[in-house]
Design an enzyme around this catalytic site. Sequence first.
Site, mmCIF file in Angstrom:
data_model
loop_
_atom_site.group_PDB
_atom_site.id
_atom_site.type_symbol
_atom_site.label_atom_id
_atom_site.label_comp_id
_atom_site.label_asym_id
_atom_site.label_seq_id
_atom_site.Cartn_x
_atom_site.Cartn_y
_atom_site.Cartn_z
ATOM 1 C CG ASP A 96 -1.850 0.962 1.235
ATOM 2 O OD1 ASP A 96 -2.309 1.779 -0.217
ATOM 3 O OD2 ASP A 96 -1.741 1.111 2.632
ATOM 4 C CD GLU A 110 -5.434 6.499 -1.031
ATOM 5 O OE1 GLU A 110 -6.453 5.990 -0.775
ATOM 6 O OE2 GLU A 110 -4.927 6.713 0.517
#
Lengths: 491, 491
Positions: A308, A342
């Site tokens: 991630d 993000e």
Amino acid sequence: MPMPMPLSRLFGLLAAGLLALPATAVSPPAAPSPSDPAAPLTPAALAEARALRERALNDDTAYELIRSLTTEVGPRLAGSPGDARAVEWAVRNLKALGFANVRAEPVTVPRWIRGEARAEIVAPWPQTLMVAALGGSVATPEGGLEAEVVPVTSLDDLKAQPRERIAGRIVFFTGRMARSQDGSGYGKTVPPRGTGAAEAAKLGAVAMVMRSAGTSSGRTPHTGAQRVANGIPPIPALALSNPDGDMLERQLATGQPVRLRLVNTSRWDGEAQSANVIGEIPGRSHKDEVILLGAHLDSWDLGTGAHDDGSGVAIVTAAAKLIGDLKQRPKRTLRVVLYANEEFGLSGGKAYAAAYQGAIDKHVLGLESDLGAFRPFGLSARVGPDRLPLVRAMQSVLEPLGVAYTGTEASGGADLGPLRELGMPVMDLDTDAIPYFDLHHTAEDTFDKVDPALVRQNVAAFAAIAYLAAEAEGGFGRLPVAPKPAEQPKP
Amino acid sequence: MPMPMPLSRLFGLLAAGLLALPATAVSPPAAPSPSDPAAPLTPAALAEARALRERALNDDTAYELIRSLTTEVGPRLAGSPGDARAVEWAVRNLKALGFANVRAEPVTVPRWIRGEARAEIVAPWPQTLMVAALGGSVATPEGGLEAEVVPVTSLDDLKAQPRERIAGRIVFFTGRMARSQDGSGYGKTVPPRGTGAAEAAKLGAVAMVMRSAGTSSGRTPHTGAQRVANGIPPIPALALSNPDGDMLERQLATGQPVRLRLVNTSRWDGEAQSANVIGEIPGRSHKDEVILLGAHLDSWDLGTGAHDDGSGVAIVTAAAKLIGDLKQRPKRTLRVVLYANEEFGLSGGKAYAAAYQGAIDKHVLGLESDLGAFRPFGLSARVGPDRLPLVRAMQSVLEPLGVAYTGTEASGGADLGPLRELGMPVMDLDTDAIPYFDLHHTAEDTFDKVDPALVRQNVAAFAAIAYLAAEAEGGFGRLPVAPKPAEQPKP
């Protein structure tokens, strides 16, 4: 929400029946099908996509990019020194791989400094608990705080409590995330992370702790962002690892008052400059039409962001690079966008949408890779309704990878949300979310957890889809424009 | 070292053939066998052992003891407040379960305080590493230390290095432990933990780091004791988690100099009083003859010692309690000994042997549970050679649990080593060491990792064996007395 597998598998077979598959494809024999003179994909384009898929299955460019990013940069929380190094790394690597128009477009990001978090049960039985501050948590008072714990099962349960039960105490959200291939347990568990501390503060709580919004059975808590609470003085908010949540629940189960002591030193530190890093494979004819391949360059800080979203960065980059190496490039331009921040408010996704909204109609399709490098099982698409046959033709090329058609509920990923709301069609490669949420936002998100074979499968799917999207006659239609962009829950 | 499975399984079948098994036993049909008028176990005793086994498979006393010990006491490093609470807990619980002659026999233990350990790669690429001080490590100088890393693969590799390559640097032992059912990888990986820092100090190293002696794939390092080095000023010694060992190796693999910064604040703090906690199920006739059931009460401090050795404490206690509940108790006395400070130098095992060596001939057999509560697969015994038929008869009762006869190399466990060297026969219940060494000495050794069904299987095996040992005519012979007790590597 992906469709149930039997139905999506059926759709996959139907799609496969419409097309001639290569003899090597692991797929049932194609049924006879009517010829379609208006098919948006030529046999040559489909053959090229299959060849790309096979080439990707023998290419470790993406795996080596993950190794490089995690080893040479590591954690890259927005606004941190690692974030700045990641931007340099991305520009350098996109250039080295032959991308055109490589640039870092500045994005302003909030900066939050984690500091250190400690928690211990003081009574009835002293125990040290392993915790991580949630993103945006404020610090405890100097020297920490100590209070009795009040367990609640959900936001609704909290809101139903009388103020006198909550005031002066530490609220503990006990909800446990369920494992599932589609990751649907996450959306159910994450609301307390977003607003639990703010809701607890409204009732006078002095701090919030929660069982991690994640499925790790280890003592590595899952961090994640809270939503900004307006107007309520914030309180410290910490995630407990699942085993430590169990410990706290076992002590509470005895019926005795349980007191916690918390120390947390995290703090906000203004803003910083980061960047969306962009590189392109220019199209051979329709250069101004863009297939956007997104991933996010930032990561949480506990691990090294291997899955991630190091894997997403590597997968979309390697897929585009394979297409760039073709003798004949596709018609449209592939644009790789490695988004800033993000994790902490979609700064990069919002900045990109604001900067490019004038060219939104040239954004023909968007795909994001942000679920790690795990087993792909589905392709879903949110496109113009008359374009679904095209989607099924694209999916048929992924059948040998075990990728079925999984419906029309694609999200496009968090970073692409603002573009989707402006009308850009999106597709999702659905991948197994079970291992992903075991390490998501924890210290365990490290390179050793990356399987090179699974990375290759993801690159193969992205390369084939991106190529076909860049080549398909007529594009994917447009989506209805949302009244106003809203924040999306992020995976 | 357990025998290879096919052979041990064969022995198991042979043993089964000598005895009538109950109709419910999961075992091949017994071959015809000569009657044995001198058999040391009566049919009634064997039937009682089988009934105990079945009762244990429906009893969660041990599981609840593990829950209680881990929740209400937690970590219990020798000499810590948790250690003192564990002694109180054990005395209270043995009394509550109906044991006789419950007592805490004082044992002096060394006291070491962990403090905090931090490590980071400074160059070429900054990264935070997750580490744990090895037991007995000294602190770094105030403010920490920084030096270049020199990787070595083994103690022999270190000793072959010229002093100028080691002096002023940090030695990094890279050896990785292999997973195996018999845990044999541990013995191969643990020597650098025992003496690596001392050997590195001889060559002028400023610190030692090692890849953990354990198989966890998580970022939770495995701690463990070092041996005391005589005459060499000690240096700090830290274990890296396996993923962090990987990170360090990846940076070293680039060929660039790698510099580490270490901070460690652990220290020695004199001695403390702990205790061996003992309780008995007195025999019905041969009260002075003892079957010793051992486990250790102390634990490492990173987890809560659920498997190591909370499970052992619970398994031997619950097994003895089941036997104590029989209408007719066995001939000999069962003595449960919950040892002090196994982890940090076998203080309890040595103290017990010193206190009871005058009665060593009355110690008919010893068994220890110190490999966690995992799948039992074998029974091995180190007994008088003419007593092996008795062992096989006992093993036959364990066949329905999947327990084969695994040979004559039983160790008896670390705490029983001093008694074995004085001549006491021992048996081992061999259990699956693969999951054990994934969590051994890490923060992951917590109650949530305990499977109640596996706990019951271990209790069933211990109860049957202990009962038969306490009932068997003629005992188990004696072992040769070792010239001088030596330290045993401990599992």
